[in-house]
Structures are given as C-alpha cells and as structure tokens.
Design an enzyme around this catalytic site. Structure first.
Site, short mmCIF file in Angstrom:
data_model
loop_
_atom_site.label_atom_id
_atom_site.label_comp_id
_atom_site.label_asym_id
_atom_site.label_seq_id
_atom_site.Cartn_x
_atom_site.Cartn_y
_atom_site.Cartn_z
N ASP A 103 -2.77 22.72 -10.33
CA ASP A 103 -3.14 21.65 -11.26
C ASP A 103 -2.55 22.05 -12.61
O ASP A 103 -3.02 22.97 -13.27
CB ASP A 103 -4.66 21.51 -11.33
CG ASP A 103 -5.11 20.41 -12.28
OD1 ASP A 103 -4.30 20.00 -13.14
OD2 ASP A 103 -6.28 19.97 -12.20
N TYR B 60 -11.16 22.33 -13.15
CA TYR B 60 -11.72 21.03 -13.51
C TYR B 60 -13.03 20.82 -12.74
O TYR B 60 -13.03 20.84 -11.51
CB TYR B 60 -10.70 19.93 -13.22
CG TYR B 60 -11.26 18.56 -13.46
CD1 TYR B 60 -11.79 18.22 -14.70
CD2 TYR B 60 -11.29 17.62 -12.45
CE1 TYR B 60 -12.33 16.97 -14.92
CE2 TYR B 60 -11.81 16.36 -12.67
CZ TYR B 60 -12.34 16.05 -13.90
OH TYR B 60 -12.89 14.81 -14.11
N LYS C 15 -3.75 12.15 -18.53
CA LYS C 15 -3.74 12.99 -19.73
C LYS C 15 -2.36 12.95 -20.41
O LYS C 15 -1.94 11.90 -20.83
CB LYS C 15 -4.14 14.41 -19.35
CG LYS C 15 -5.35 14.48 -18.40
CD LYS C 15 -6.60 13.89 -19.02
CE LYS C 15 -7.84 14.26 -18.26
NZ LYS C 15 -8.63 13.19 -17.70
N ARG D 228 0.84 -1.22 0.00
CA ARG D 228 0.00 0.00 0.00
C ARG D 228 0.87 1.26 0.00
O ARG D 228 0.56 2.20 -0.72
CB ARG D 228 -1.01 -0.06 1.14
CG ARG D 228 -2.10 0.93 1.04
CD ARG D 228 -3.47 0.45 1.56
NE ARG D 228 -3.49 -0.51 2.63
CZ ARG D 228 -3.21 -0.25 3.91
NH1 ARG D 228 -2.89 0.98 4.26
NH2 ARG D 228 -3.25 -1.20 4.81
N1 PLP Z 1 -7.50 18.04 -13.48
C1 PLP Z 1 -7.78 18.29 -14.76
C2 PLP Z 1 -7.35 19.59 -15.37
C3 PLP Z 1 -8.46 17.34 -15.54
O1 PLP Z 1 -8.73 17.60 -16.83
C4 PLP Z 1 -8.85 16.11 -14.93
C5 PLP Z 1 -9.59 15.10 -15.71
O2 PLP Z 1 -10.18 15.39 -16.72
C6 PLP Z 1 -8.54 15.91 -13.59
C7 PLP Z 1 -7.86 16.88 -12.90
C8 PLP Z 1 -8.93 14.63 -12.91
O3 PLP Z 1 -8.10 13.60 -13.32
P1 PLP Z 1 -8.52 12.06 -13.41
O4 PLP Z 1 -9.62 11.96 -14.44
O5 PLP Z 1 -7.26 11.38 -13.79
O6 PLP Z 1 -9.03 11.66 -12.06
#
Ligand code: PLP
Length: 385
Positions: free
Chosen positions: A179, A106, A204, A54
């Site tokens: 982010d 997001y 991504k 873990r």
């Molecule tokens: N942050 C951004 C800018 C995103 O586009 C996304 C997903 O689309 C996330 C976070 C969340 O990531 P995950 O889908 O890998 O959980």
C-alpha cells in the site's frame, strides 16, 4: 495519439495523460466514455475487446495507463475505492491461505483482515514489518501466500524496507503487495524494489482534490494471480465509474507538482514542530530523529511525503482541543488533497489501535506554509490545559 516517446519522463507523460487526445475532434482532452454495452460484430465477434461495462471502459483504461506508467508496471486496474482495490487482492487468495501484514497499517483494512477475512478463511499475522527477521519468522511454509506492506504506514509513518522484504519473500515464493498511498509513485515505486503489486487509495494523492473515491492496483506481471484479481473486480462490479476515472486522470496531471509542494510544506512543519514547546514528538520520516529516516532516504526520492503526526505534551485533551480550534486546517479524516487536514486519529481508529491518544495526524496540503504553521501553533497554544 502520437505514441509516447521513450525519452519522455513520467512527469511529462502524466501531465499529458499519456498524450491521448480525442481523434475525431482533435481535442486535447479525450471524452468521458459512458457506454455500458458495445455492439457485437455481424459475425458474432467482439473484435474491439469491449463487451460490457463491468469489465470494459475506455476512460478507466486511460486512467490505468497513466498509473501503470507512473509505477513502471506491466498493467494497472482502478477500483471504486482504495478498500475495494485492497480487498480484491485478498479475495484473489484462497480460504486457508496465510498473510503477513503490518501492525501499523490503514485501520479499516486491518479491521477487515482481523474480522471479515478471518471469517472467510484467511489467516493473518500482524508483525512489525520494520523488523525483517520478524517478517521471515512469521512466514508459514506452504501456507503463506502474501506479505502486505504499507510504507510510510498510517498514522505513525513507520518505514518498511521493501527490497529487504521482497528478497525474503522471493526465497519463500511469497508475493509482496505494498500500500503505497502515502508515498505516491512520485516518491517510491515499490515494483522497482522487488514488490509484485502496488496499491493506492487513489482517493488521496493520485486524485488530490478530495472529490473522488478511487483505488488502484499495479502489477509487475500479468500472471494468474492478476487474472484472479481482474475476475474479482469484474464479478463484483468493483470497477471505477467513468466520471470518477476522468477526474482521476485530471488530478494525476498535477501529481508531481502537488506532491513536491506537500513534501516541502511537511518538512518545514516537521522541523518547526520538532522545536515547539507543546510538542514532545514529531513523527515524520524526513527528520533525522525518525527511526526509519536512513531507509526512507534510500527508498524515497524527492521528498518524504506530505503526511506527519505530532504528539502533544498536554495529552489527548490538548490534542482534541487543538483540533477543535484550527481555522485554516480542516478538521477531517482522509489525506492527500490540496487542502491541509488535521485529525485526532485515535478517535477514529478505536479499539486495538497502535495510535497514541496524544497524536494529531496532519495531511499537509499546498497552502502557504507560514499560514499553516501560524494557524496550528495558535490552536495548540490556545488548547493548553
Ligand atoms: N490505504 C490507506 C493508506 C489509506 O489512508 C486509505 C484511506 O484512508 C485506504 C487505504 C482506503 O482507501 P479508500 O478510502 O479510498 O477506500
């Protein structure tokens, strides 16, 4: 492994996944470590530092060493998704703590902050993070613990001044987390601009092939807060699985090439759609008309990203119909893969979204840009009312 040479660039190091090889066989690709448990020494010690799956996995650590190198970070951690990486940061705060977050971010994370995190006792104010004065005004002395940023921010691709906000945050002893999914470490390294933590949906660009769900955090300091995040990951089992970590490492070997190609395609498409009869606005930080262009030119190196959005004169009806008619572009959510994706974004974001209903979000892949333009142009024309 031959230890990395200080003069090697991030690109060379990522391509070779830090030069790590399989020592017993001298294979150029290390094996996937699947064990969930480790043998204790006869005198009851765990000298390798590995105890249980873990918290401990060698393939995961290999992925983390590449990400830490790319972000110029002290340490990195990978998670089972971008959301789990982001949520681990917020769960390392304490009930009653206050967060400043962007209005444009997001959507699933914004919803989680508004609903679940609020129930858990976190207080979040959503502000326009392009406005430094608004960010500073939102800070509640003694209560604000974290400023969360996203730049370029999904789905309007607004740009936030990381250095400007880091400077404000320092004055108020508040952490800054960014982010940076859309920018990737190829275009922006938020820690270099004063951020404390950088987060990626590694689903991504870092992985880049739409076949791994993963998240990543990288930190400037291995401090108490980082230790709390590590504890959240270990207790909740948020660690990435070894097979996914292996695929993520493989994806990151070509990150530089993929991001460069996606940026070139996005820039070409943005320029062409800016002069398209059916398009009334193109949201792309690479265009001089974008309000964040000058800042993006300072903060992003080597390109303005592979993401853009276009707004159609025919409104929601034309946008939805155009997305329904593409053939080469794939009609799907997500972003950052080698294949180009198109999405009527307001449909997925739902209530409270700042996303206009006439907007199509484009994740530009690395196909031939002429094919991409021709396919979308034909779909938009055919979708005229
Ligand atoms: N942050 C951004 C800018 C995103 O586009 C996304 C997903 O689309 C996330 C976070 C969340 O990531 P995950 O889908 O890998 O959980």
């Amino acid at each position: 492994m031959a230890s990395p040479d200080d003069s090697w660039t991030a690109r060379s190091l990522a391509v070779q996944a830090m030069g790590k090889i399989d020592e017993p066989t001298r294979g150029v690709v290390p094996p996937i470590h699947v064990t969930t448990t480790f043998i204790r020494d006869p005198d009851n010690q765990y000298r390798t530092g590995n105890i249980y799956g873990r918290p401990d996995n060698e393939t995961v650590r290999e992925a983390e060493s590449v990400i830490a190198m790319l972000e110029d970070a002290r340490s990195a951690m990978v998670f089972g998704s971008g959301m789990s990486a982001a949520v681990a940061v917020f769960l390392a705060l304490k009930p009653g703590d206050h967060i400043v977050a962007p209005k444009v971010m997001y959507w699933a994370l914004r919803n989680w902050l508004m609903k679940d995190a609020a129930e858990w006792g976190l207080v979040t104010d959503f502000v326009d993070t392009a406005d430094l004065a608004a960010v500073e005004a939102a800070i509640r002395p003694g209560m604000t613990r974290l400023i969360w940023l996203e730049t370029p921010a999904n789905p309007l691709w607004t740009i936030t001044d990381i250095a400007g906000i880091a400077e404000i945050a320092r004055r108020h002893s508040v952490r800054v987390a960014v982010d940076s999914t859309g920018a990737t470490p190829i275009l922006t390294r938020p820690l270099d601009f004063g951020a404390d933590i950088v987060m990626h949906s590694a689903t991504k660009y870092l992985n880049g092939h739409s076949d791994v769900l993963a998240g990543a955090l990288a930190t400037r300091a291995e401090d108490d807060f980082w230790a709390r995040i590590r504890r959240v990951r270990a207790i909740q089992g948020l660690i990435l699985g070894p097979f996914e970590a292996f695929l993520l490492i493989r994806g990151m070997r070509t990150l530089g090439l993929r991001v460069k190609a996606a940026c070139e395609n996005a820039m070409a498409l943005a320029t062409r759609f800016a002069n398209h009869a059916d398009v009334h606005d193109v949201l792309y930080p690479g265009l001089p008309s974008h309000p964040g262009h000058a800042l993006a030119a300072r903060q992003m190196t080597g390109g303005f990203g592979g993401m853009l959005s276009i707004r159609l004169r025919g409104g929601e009806a034309q946008a939805v119909a155009a997305a329904g008619r593409v053939r080469l572009w794939k009609r799907a959510t997500s972003l950052g893969g080698v294949e180009s994706l198109i999405e009527h974004r307001a449909s997925i974001e739902g209530e409270g979204t700042p996303c206009p209903t006439d907007l199509l979000r484009l994740s530009t892949g690395i196909e031939d840009v002429e094919d991409l333009f021709a396919d979308l142009d034909a779909a938009i024309r055919a979708a005229r009312g």
